[in-house]
Write a protein that holds these residues in place. Structure first.
Motif, mmCIF file in Angstrom:
data_model
loop_
_atom_site.group_PDB
_atom_site.id
_atom_site.type_symbol
_atom_site.label_atom_id
_atom_site.label_comp_id
_atom_site.label_asym_id
_atom_site.label_seq_id
_atom_site.Cartn_x
_atom_site.Cartn_y
_atom_site.Cartn_z
ATOM 1 N N ARG A 296 -10.762 62.212 -21.169
ATOM 2 C CA ARG A 296 -11.923 63.072 -20.905
ATOM 3 C C ARG A 296 -11.495 64.389 -20.264
ATOM 4 O O ARG A 296 -11.977 65.460 -20.606
ATOM 5 C CB ARG A 296 -12.894 62.373 -19.958
ATOM 6 N N THR B 30 -8.915 56.355 -19.842
ATOM 7 C CA THR B 30 -10.085 57.007 -20.442
ATOM 8 C C THR B 30 -10.379 58.323 -19.742
ATOM 9 O O THR B 30 -10.709 59.329 -20.376
ATOM 10 C CB THR B 30 -11.312 56.076 -20.323
ATOM 11 N N ARG C 252 -10.791 70.160 -20.283
ATOM 12 C CA ARG C 252 -10.013 71.374 -20.015
ATOM 13 C C ARG C 252 -9.891 72.221 -21.286
ATOM 14 O O ARG C 252 -10.032 73.448 -21.255
ATOM 15 C CB ARG C 252 -8.624 71.002 -19.515
ATOM 16 N N ARG D 205 -20.170 63.946 -19.251
ATOM 17 C CA ARG D 205 -18.989 63.207 -18.789
ATOM 18 C C ARG D 205 -17.764 64.102 -18.680
ATOM 19 O O ARG D 205 -16.946 63.964 -17.777
ATOM 20 C CB ARG D 205 -18.721 62.021 -19.711
ATOM 21 N N HIS E 4 -8.585 65.872 -20.331
ATOM 22 C CA HIS E 4 -7.843 66.706 -21.277
ATOM 23 C C HIS E 4 -8.805 67.435 -22.205
ATOM 24 O O HIS E 4 -8.694 68.643 -22.433
ATOM 25 C CB HIS E 4 -6.888 65.818 -22.071
#
Lengths: 452, 187
Positions: free
Chosen positions: B155, B151, B160, B123, B157
């Motif tokens: 994910r 959401t 990265r 994901r 953030h």
């Protein structure tokens, strides 16, 4: 370099690697050729299209798409609906934005208000009271996304003062919203607001009354439209069977105003397991409507609310001649599965209460029944609120369930060779990895889908 | 009843969709499934678009990717196949081929980033690539990923942060060889 810079740098570095050419031009061409053959109706199955999956999980069948595809008409091909983006599965905020936008566009009221709120008074209401204006402002602030410069033009449905609390029910015809405010001014208490979309409530026939919506929190509020000829509308609250007695049954007169009715009650006077009904008089006879009758127990007959709930599920589909297949309520959500004589199905997970908004809808043909003693997954859908998987089962299959890796079992509803499993609690990853298990009439256990 | 002109117009529009997005959808599919399945799903994604041509929004790419994603998910549900780390890396390398005249530095960079991507969760990997490679906004990418925008931001953030660590600090990679720890012992 700071951590934040490093993260931004990752984006830039990745962007330099973004594919700009096909990873496999030959396969790209082959896929296009397969598409063209399907559109032209010339796919004889011998071309480079890859073999199709077995087990009923392949959503689209190119063979089924063949007849007459190139006649230029938009085909309602039912099996597409299961894989296209589920517009109704969006977040509450997105749904609200969409509804407000549609309602505003229809009513031409966009851009009326910048800072101050200008209420459009209902024709018979006269100047808005302070309480009403305050309620309208609160509802607008909570229900209208900031980017919409919109006045919902609330009009008063009902207002009462009970136990030191102002209770106000407003409706916005422009957006289809109905909103409720309770303001405990006398007690120096708090203000709370609730909004519901109720534009799906059907207009009642002559002599009939229907339910637009309910709010059940600190206060119980119910309202709806009244058809011509219906009068003396009352709300009847019967506690559950264990302590029911004549004296414990409460009947409250509804306020009738124009073509609508409304009732306010303290929330604790309507126990969660109480049977709540509308009772009214029409043409000399007394009629009634149980407010939970959208979801039927065995042997019960469909009511106007049952039909309202089914319509809320199927309105967005073009499947004709649907009849109920599976209808189950679980707390605040319910499952509706409808099938027609051509074994085409529409399945929804929807709010248990009016207006029965669907959170997850799939539809498609249900004629790919597997072998007699086999169950197979067909298609699923996932939103933030619920996940759903549907499939087929042979004649000899007694029950179907999904098992996640941590041992959670989700029993499926099974009817007429079609099953639906759904959950609001199992996470997306666990749901995707869940194992399909079925039991035959002889009690034997089987697992899939590999074995299917 | 439709006319031949309608049909021609629809075919033309489908062709335009194919020209604009087929490569992008194919690359997306290569990241998520094997080449055979990707080939099937690619043609079927555009077959869905044909049938639902009036529903295809502008921009069309997020819509097409959601269709492709759902088709792949249902295919995988039947096959129940799991991909190893090597599978993931191979899929990423195949979906983003290195241009023939690429400089050596870019090849090294690509190797580090793809290895980092392969180690991300599915994901997280999807989140960062939908934005960085497919050029979607977080809101559109959230639709494709099947989650709320909030959401998705979480994910993205996390993806990265983890990718930056994995690509730039090989020692952070699970299983990567580590330098010997300095010894405190003295003779």
């Amino acid at each position: 370099m700071s951590t934040a810079d490093r993260r931004a740098d990752v984006d830039e570095r990745l962007a330099r690697l973004a594919p700009t050419t096909s990873p496999d031009p030959e396969r790209l061409d082959a896929a296009r050729a397969a598409l063209d053959r399907a559109l032209d109706g010339t796919d004889d199955g011998t071309g480079p299209t890859r073999s199709r999956w077995v087990g009923g999980a392949h959503v689209l069948d190119l063979d089924a798409a063949r007849p007459g595809l190139d006649d230029g008409a938009p085909h309602p091909a039912l099996d597409d609906a299961v894989v296209v983006p589920l517009r109704r599965g969006r977040t509450a905020r997105e749904r609200r934005r969409q509804r407000v936008q549609l309602g505003a566009a229809a009513a031409g009221v966009v851009g009326v208000v910048a800072v101050g709120l200008v209420l459009a008074p209902s024709p018979a209401a006269g100047p808005a009271s302070t309480t009403e204006a305050s309620c309208a402002a609160s509802l607008t602030a909570s229900a209208v996304p900031e980017e919409f410069d919109l006045d919902p033009a609330w009009s008063l449905l009902a207002q009462e003062h009970i136990d030191g609390t102002d209770l106000t029910l407003l409706r916005s015809p422009a957006t289809g919203m109905t909103g409720f405010c309770s303001d405990a001014t006398d007690a120096g208490g708090s203000t709370s607001t609730s909004t519901l979309w109720t534009d799906a409530a059907p207009a009642p026939l002559h002599g009939e009354v229907s339910l637009g919506g309910t709010v059940h929190d600190e206060w119980y509020v119910a309202w709806g439209p009244v058809g011509p000829g219906a009068r003396a509308v009352r709300l009847q609250v019967e506690p559950d069977d264990d302590d029911r007695s004549d004296s414990s049954t409460r009947i409250v007169d509804a306020v009738l105003d124009g073509d609508g009715w409304s009732v306010f009650l303290p929330g604790d006077e309507v126990p969660p397991d109480a049977r709540v009904s509308l009772v009214w008089t029409a043409y000399g006879t007394e009629r009634s409507l149980a407010l939970d009758s959208a979801w039927l127990e065995d042997g019960e007959s469909a009511t106007a609310l049952t039909e309202q709930r089914r319509r809320a599920c199927t309105d967005d589909s073009d499947v004709p001649g649907l009849r109920p297949l599976i209808e189950k309520r679980y707390d605040d959500l319910g499952l509706t599965a409808m099938m027609n004589d051509r074994r085409e199905v529409v399945v929804c997970i929807q709010d248990a209460q009016p207006p029965y908004d669907s959170w997850n809808t799939t539809s498609g043909p249900a004629d790919s029944a597997p072998a007699r003693d086999v169950a197979a997954a067909y298609v699923g859908g996932s939103t933030d609120r619920a996940r759903m998987l549907t499939g087929f089962a042979g004649d000899d299959v007694a029950s179907v369930e999904l098992e996640t890796e941590d041992g959670t079992v989700i029993p499926a509803e099974l009817a007429d060779g079609y099953w639906v499993a759904w959950s609001t609690t199992v996470g997306e990853a666990a749901w995707d990895e869940a194992r399909l298990v079925w039991y035959l009439e002889d009690g034997s256990r089987h697992e899939g889908p590999e074995s299917s | 009843m439709s006319t031949p002109d309608d049909a021609a117009e629809r075919r033309e529009r489908l062709s335009a969709l194919w020209s604009a997005h087929a490569v992008r959808v194919q690359a997306y599919l290569w990241r998520r499934t094997d080449p055979d399945t990707a080939q099937d799903v690619l043609s079927e994604t555009f077959l869905v678009a044909w049938r639902r041509l009036d529903d295809v929004p502008d921009p069309a790419l997020p819509w097409l990717l959601v269709v492709a994603r759902n088709l792949v998910r249902n295919a995988h549900r039947a096959a129940r196949r799991r991909r190893t780390l090597d599978d993931e890396l191979a899929a990423l390398e195949a979906s983003a081929p290195l241009p023939e005249a690429a400089p050596e530095a870019l090849a090294v960079e690509r190797d580090a980033l793809l290895r980092g991507l392969a180690r991300l969760g599915e994901r997280e990997r999807e989140a960062i690539l939908l934005v960085a490679w497919d050029g979607l906004t977080p809101a559109d990418a959230a639709d494709v990923a099947g989650c709320s925008t909030a959401t998705f931001h979480v994910r993205l953030h996390r993806a990265r942060r983890r990718l930056a660590a994995l690509a730039d600090n090989p020692a952070d990679r699970p299983g990567a060889p580590r330098s010997p720890a300095p010894s405190r012992r003295t003779a």
